[in-house]
Design an enzyme around this catalytic site. Structure first.
Site, PDB file in Angstrom:
ATOM      1  N   GLY B 103       0.793  -1.224   0.000  1.00  0.00           N
ATOM      2  CA  GLY B 103       0.000   0.000   0.000  1.00  0.00           C
ATOM      3  C   GLY B 103       0.822   1.269   0.000  1.00  0.00           C
ATOM      4  O   GLY B 103       0.291   2.353  -0.190  1.00  0.00           O
ATOM      5  N   CYS B 312     -28.063  -8.928 -16.932  1.00  0.00           N
ATOM      6  CA  CYS B 312     -27.364  -8.531 -18.158  1.00  0.00           C
ATOM      7  C   CYS B 312     -28.265  -8.825 -19.354  1.00  0.00           C
ATOM      8  O   CYS B 312     -28.870  -9.891 -19.445  1.00  0.00           O
ATOM      9  CB  CYS B 312     -26.058  -9.308 -18.268  1.00  0.00           C
ATOM     10  SG  CYS B 312     -25.258  -9.196 -19.882  1.00  0.00           S
ATOM     11  N   CYS B 315     -26.273 -11.971 -21.465  1.00  0.00           N
ATOM     12  CA  CYS B 315     -26.146 -13.320 -20.916  1.00  0.00           C
ATOM     13  C   CYS B 315     -27.236 -13.646 -19.896  1.00  0.00           C
ATOM     14  O   CYS B 315     -27.426 -14.804 -19.535  1.00  0.00           O
ATOM     15  CB  CYS B 315     -24.762 -13.532 -20.305  1.00  0.00           C
ATOM     16  SG  CYS B 315     -24.498 -12.631 -18.767  1.00  0.00           S
ATOM     17  N   CYS B 337     -23.107  -6.893 -19.193  1.00  0.00           N
ATOM     18  CA  CYS B 337     -21.979  -7.153 -18.303  1.00  0.00           C
ATOM     19  C   CYS B 337     -20.779  -6.308 -18.712  1.00  0.00           C
ATOM     20  O   CYS B 337     -20.462  -6.191 -19.897  1.00  0.00           O
ATOM     21  CB  CYS B 337     -21.550  -8.619 -18.372  1.00  0.00           C
ATOM     22  SG  CYS B 337     -22.645  -9.715 -17.497  1.00  0.00           S
ATOM     23  N   CYS B 343     -18.965 -12.640 -19.570  1.00  0.00           N
ATOM     24  CA  CYS B 343     -20.273 -12.623 -20.239  1.00  0.00           C
ATOM     25  C   CYS B 343     -20.277 -13.626 -21.403  1.00  0.00           C
ATOM     26  O   CYS B 343     -21.198 -14.421 -21.545  1.00  0.00           O
ATOM     27  CB  CYS B 343     -20.556 -11.211 -20.744  1.00  0.00           C
ATOM     28  SG  CYS B 343     -22.224 -10.947 -21.357  1.00  0.00           S
TER      29      CYS B 343
END
Lengths: 256, 351
Positions: B103, B312, B315, B337, B343
């Protein structure tokens, strides 16, 4: 009793120019000390050194912490110094824009120190902010307004709330009333006097306005060209000045 | 002791510094190997090295394999993965430090890349520094493999490194991304490289870089919560939906770049290595595998991810991050998606 903060022989120069030379002062809890003097006499430099923001060239500042230990400011590491500045000390600046986060709402400004100390409950922070806004006489419905929409007097009061929220022991104020009209000044001075009395704060207030010093302070230190020329009880110094410069300063005040 | 002002060849013990063997650096010059590729690099670094700490770039027999078919031909004489080896070592050093201090933003000497800032110059440099010949690269932009930026970066590395590329998350060893973390769970051995525009999470709260570095050093992160406080006071909930600040390994607060907060939970305890490169800001940071990544929040306003009220349109799956796509100029739109690979895989499975 050892003073809360004591300074000995504080000296700071900027090149050949002397900002402070051999300043000694003590302050204890519940006491208000005014530092007066004309512009350029080293008042603000002295305040910055007391706040630990500026390292003195010579001299020492001792602070008695909450555990009763007396410690030299220069010997405290930067992490602890910053944490002290956030919890034990407050600094009310002349220009509110420097002491506040102007893009953050009033509530966020008051809550910042709490969040810095690890408070992670929104409801509690909000309640505390509301309580403090009430104590500095800012209406509760202004809590979500940024300070940019506040008047000068409100900004100074918000600065005070932001500083006092962590119950500090020492508050430094740099010309908090300058630039405010007299009625707003009077309200602010009332507020500072009431809060410092209630909370038993030690206050160091820098001002060039002798009326402010007389109203707020118990003791007064008169500065000229980086030196403290006279110090004593406020009434004593203002009514019966001993030093020639103090006499000049007192006699220069225009009577209303 | 010999005269220090001697200009003889003895003053330069390295054949490279003397300029020997540099003829073959000229593009188009006949390679000493006569194979038309790779000769340049091998020739330049044979013999004694100019610097005792620099080992040979490639073993001679590796050179031909490390360069793509285009490299060394015509105007396309690139080093493997475009950047020179010295730069890659510099970036790898920054990466090692970043992985060691999760980080923490490590400064690095970001190079000018053949693309504009904001198009992923940081991510491209990190990818270039970590790519090996056997790596398989996937590049996504907004979760899609087929957008301009994704296609360009994939081609860039196919050309300059000659490596295999893919659109399948499972097949990739290195995935460079701008906004999304792929839906297919990442595995050990995979590396996710983020393109980061603004690495400093405190940037818009505290403009002074000197001050923000102090705040990171002392772990003073109260200000980050001021931002979240402001969100709640204005909107009634934490309205930050992307670049949502996270705390890494219980220490540094990090900006996960413009990824939607929907993907924040995927960063936590992820088996893959996550690397972040900010080219313009010259910062690299990292989240090592299996590291705790916690999204900041309040006790009474806990962190939540976005949810979508529809499946979606392609899909039909629910619970995935959706993009809104405008389909005509009469207000027609559909939600599909964002992760094109996931997808497509779902649609193939349905057939």
């Amino acid at each position: 009793m050892t003073p809360l903060l004591s300074a000995h022989g504080l000296t700071k120069t900027y090149g050949p120019r002397i900002a402070c030379a051999g300043v000694d002062l003590d302050i204890t809890e519940g006491e208000v000390l005014a530092i007066v003097g004309e512009s350029g006499s080293g008042k603000s430099t002295l305040l910055s050194m007391l706040a630990g923001e500026l390292a003195p060239d010579a001299g020492e500042i001792r602070y008695r912490d909450r555990e009763g230990r007396v410690r030299a400011l220069g010997a405290i590491g930067p992490a602890e110094l910053r944490s002290l500045a956030r919890t034990d000390w407050g600094f009310v600046r002349q220009d509110a824009a420097q002491g506040l986060r102007m893009a953050v709402s009033a509530g966020g400004n008051v809550g910042e120190r709490l969040m810095g100390l690890g408070e992670r409950h929104y409801g509690n922070i909000r309640a505390c902010a509301l309580d403090w806004l009430d104590r500095v006489e800012i209406a509760a419905d202004r809590i979500d307004d940024p300070p940019t929409r506040f008047s000068g007097g409100m900004r100074q009061r918000l600065q005070i709330a932001r500083n006092l929220v962590t119950a500090p022991r020492l508050v430094l104020m740099d010309e908090p009333t300058s630039g405010l009209d007299v009625s707003v000044q009077a309200r602010l001075l009332d507020l500072i006097r009431r809060l410092s009395g209630e909370l038993g704060l030690a206050v160091v207030i820098v001002t060039h306005d002798l009326a402010v010093a007389r109203l707020l302070s118990h003791r007064i230190a008169v500065m000229r060209a980086g030196r403290v020329v006279e110090t004593g009880l406020t009434d004593q110094v203002l009514d019966d000045p001993a030093d020639a410069y103090t006499q000049l300063l007192v006699s220069s005040v225009l009577a209303a | 002791m010999s005269d220090a002002r001697t200009f003889g060849t003895d003053a330069h013990p390295s054949p490279r510094l003397r300029g020997e063997g540099r003829d073959d650096l000229v593009v188009g010059a006949a390679s000493p190997k006569g194979d038309g590729e790779g000769g340049a690099v091998g020739g330049a670094f044979s013999g004694e090295l100019p610097h005792p700490r620099l080992p040979p770039l490639f073993a001679d027999d590796d050179v031909g394999k490390t360069l793509s078919p285009q490299a060394g031909r015509g105007d396309a004489a690139y080093n493997f993965a475009y950047l020179d080896e010295g730069t890659k070592r510099m970036i790898r050093r920054a990466l090692l430090k970043a992985v060691a201090v999760p980080g923490y933003q490590v400064p690095f000497a970001s190079r000018e890349m053949p693309m504009p800032y904001g198009w992923g110059t940081g991510g491209v440099q990190v990818t270039a520094a970590i790519l090996g010949r056997s790596d398989v690269l996937k590049v996504i932009d907004q979760g899609a493999d087929d957008t301009t930026n994704a296609v360009s970066i994939r081609r860039f590395f196919a050309k300059t490194a000659g490596i295999a590329t893919t659109t399948r998350t499972g097949e990739a060893t290195v995935i460079q991304t701008r906004h999304r973390i792929p839906e297919t769970p990442l595995t050990e051995g995979q590396t996710l490289v983020y393109q980061v525009p603004i690495p400093e999470p405190l940037r818009f709260l505290e403009p002074r870089e000197t001050e923000t570095r102090q705040m990171h050093a002392l772990a003073e992160y109260g200000l980050m919560h001021v931002k979240l406080y402001e969100d709640i006071s204005r909107h009634g909930h934490i309205a930050t939906t992307y670049a949502y600040p996270v705390e890494v390994a219980g220490r540094y607060v990090m900006d996960p770049s413009p990824t939607p907060k929907f993907d924040n939970p995927k960063m936590d305890d992820c088996p893959a290595l996550q690397l972040f490169g900010a080219g313009r800001e010259r910062r690299i940071y990292a989240v090592p595998p299996y590291t705790r990544v916690r999204s900041l929040d309040f006790e009474d306003h806990p962190f939540t991810v976005q949810s979508f009220d529809r499946p979606c349109a392609l899909c039909g799956a629910e619970g995935h991050y959706l993009d809104e796509v405008v389909t005509d100029d009469a207000g027609g739109r559909m939600f599909i998606c964002s992760d094109t690979d996931a997808c497509e895989t779902r649609r193939e499975g349905a057939q």
